[in-house]
Design an enzyme around this catalytic site. Sequence first.
Site, PDB file in Angstrom:
ATOM      1  N   GLU A  82       0.809  -1.202  -0.093  1.00 62.64           N
ATOM      2  CA  GLU A  82       0.049   0.096   0.014  1.00 62.64           C
ATOM      3  C   GLU A  82       0.742   1.410   0.041  1.00 62.64           C
ATOM      4  OE1 GLU A  82      -0.823  -2.656   1.936  1.00 62.64           O
ATOM      5  OE2 GLU A  82      -2.813  -3.020   1.653  1.00 62.64           O
ATOM      6  N   HIS A 151      -9.121  -4.881  11.153  1.00 63.02           N
ATOM      7  CA  HIS A 151      -9.654  -4.801   9.850  1.00 63.02           C
ATOM      8  C   HIS A 151     -10.992  -4.113   9.818  1.00 63.02           C
ATOM      9  CE1 HIS A 151      -6.600  -7.539   8.817  1.00 63.02           C
ATOM     10  NE2 HIS A 151      -7.286  -8.133   7.652  1.00 63.02           N
TER      11      HIS A 151
END
Lengths: 348, 393
Positions: A82, A151
């Site tokens: 990322e 998450h």
Amino acid sequence: MTTIEHTIELPDFSKPLPPREGDRVIQFREALREAMSEEMRRDERIFLMGEEVAQYNGAYKISQGMLDEFGPKRIIDAPISENGFAGLAVGAAMYGLKPIIEFMSWSFSLVAADQILNNVPKMLYMSGGQWGCPVVFRGNDGAGGQLGSTHSWCVEGLYSNVPGMKIAIPSNPYDAKGLLKTAIRELDPVFFLESERMLGDKGHVPPEEYYIPFGQARLAREGGDCTLVSFGRPVHFCMEAAETLAQSGIECDVLDMRTIRPLDIDAVIESVKKTGRVVVVDQCWPFASVASEVCTQVMERAFDWLDHPPVRVNTEDVPTPYAKNLEAAYLPNAGRIAAAVRNAVGAK
Amino acid sequence: MSHAAAELKMTTAPAPRTRPNTGGRSSDALPAATLVQWLRDMMLIREFENRCAQAYQQAKIGGFCHLYTGQEAAAVGTIAATNPDDPIVTAYRDHGHALARGMDPGACMAEMFGKATGCAKGKGGSMHMFDKPHWLFGGHGIVGAQTALGTGLAFAARYEWEVLKRPLANPGVTGATPAKKKVCLTYLGDGALNQGVLHESMNLAGLWDIPVIYIVENNGYSMGTAIARGTTMAHDLTKKAEAYGMRGEIIDGFDVIDLYDAFKPLVDWCRENQKPAFVDLKTYRYLGHSMSDPQKYRTKDEVEQFKSKDSIDRMAHVLMNERKNKDSTPVLSEQAFTDLQTSIKEQVRHAMEFAENSPVPDASELHTDVYLNPMPNLSPTAEYRHGAKNPLL
């Protein structure tokens, strides 16, 4: 002397928006796909990059079929890096392209924090106005469904603290398409927050092209007793609560903010001046949250109209639990919202 | 030498010349004026940094200030191998790159003085030298962060050529010149070798054949940490390149002509083949990491040893003794060298005066350049505006 102008064109917002009601019912994920595909057909500078966006057809099938249409040079599978590909997008945007970066989850954007918080929103300022950074970062935000602490991030509380980017958070397919198309046409970086829990939601999305301007809240329901302010998925919890409250004669304005930066505080103030009460529902933690910000601004601008202190309904101030019952108790829900409204209007 | 000192001793002594002069060197074809210009550029950077140090001590420059003194050949020799439409990005020790790429020294100095006439209108400072007309994408303060940017710049350059097949706005491209194959020079210090973002970037570049060249300006220390104390395979950094499937070269950064001769073929190869590369460019900084560095991690002897092979002295010697015109006179006469020194001192003095005499940013500039498309309600306390035009544009 060289003058280089930014060549992205802002959309024409003067056209009235098409009706929200109709029978062209598609899923939220399809609305997102239509927005990206339409803009990509219009402008070859736009590319989509992210994990599993191409060959896998999207981890959540948002980009399904886009590889077939646009090819691997524009729909690009990135490895799990990322920070690397977010930073790549910064360079590409400065050079003159228009990247759309999909984070499979905004939770994973935290490993790209340096790029998206240091470079993206500050580039224009640091360069004295020479380079903006018009990237659209988008992905799932908020608790998915028993995904546990790491998450389930709602990043709007963290990220809206930083000036320099715009933040959109749609609650339905119609807005998702119109806001994403605007995001892609923006000159400034946009963080676009979707929700895994809403990707299958269906709604009418008009066939004609439309762009929803940033900074304009939608009045989703009208009522004179209390103002409910929310954005993203909790808008639905507010609507559910408002429905329940109406049965006991309590009528709420429900404002779907649609964008957080800019924040249509004018719409909130207008409603509060009518109702005298405000409950802000936010799926982030309460401390220094968007809800806190809305409450502060209401007190700064409409204190004399308030009949009750502004109220926040946030997630509980703990890491996101896994167990189904605990997760349900952790999130804002219609029951908690209705209780907060009842308390505010003094109807126990 | 104490045990601690021995441990801290720089483990990467300058590499021997990597390219023996066997003829056919890229620099052979260059006119003498170009070589003299390189010397001039290096001398300009040296003088500029000397005056920065003074201004910093006089508190005219604030914040952090990282000087390039000693590394001049690195920026000058590598940038000489690029085209004006090749994007360049660097880290925070960036004055040298800005000047070598052509930034006006006045705009560079004014930026450090926090003046409205600076390259970032006084909003960036020493670490943020941006120059769009020279296609220099900063000056970046976070170690390694610019490596992902450089990868993106090169990605975009390749996308421009492969997908768009038409040139995007680029000050190095005049008129309707079609998009050319480009490379992006991405500079980093040896400290950035240990940042994850570099490794993610190199992986992407290797994976996707992105024409970026990562130039490690290896001055032996990340702040006060000798390279071998911070990174693996410090004796052969090209192994890191190998892991990412890209070409890696060790280049001696002390002789600007040698440097160019080693680097130019690599740039040409990356450009032609649209591939990435990695360069371990051996260099040395004479001064501390920043202006507030007591330099206890290295000995004075070590610094002197490197100063004895100073790249400016070396280049002056070459041009005044070794390189000859057709009539056997040296390409740079004693008088011409003296004139060069005088003109550079004058140029930097002008830059100082320009910075000194320039206005500070207008108070209204606090709220400009935050958004290109400002709109109401972006902030509870600020109203963002469009600002004054950047002086470089």
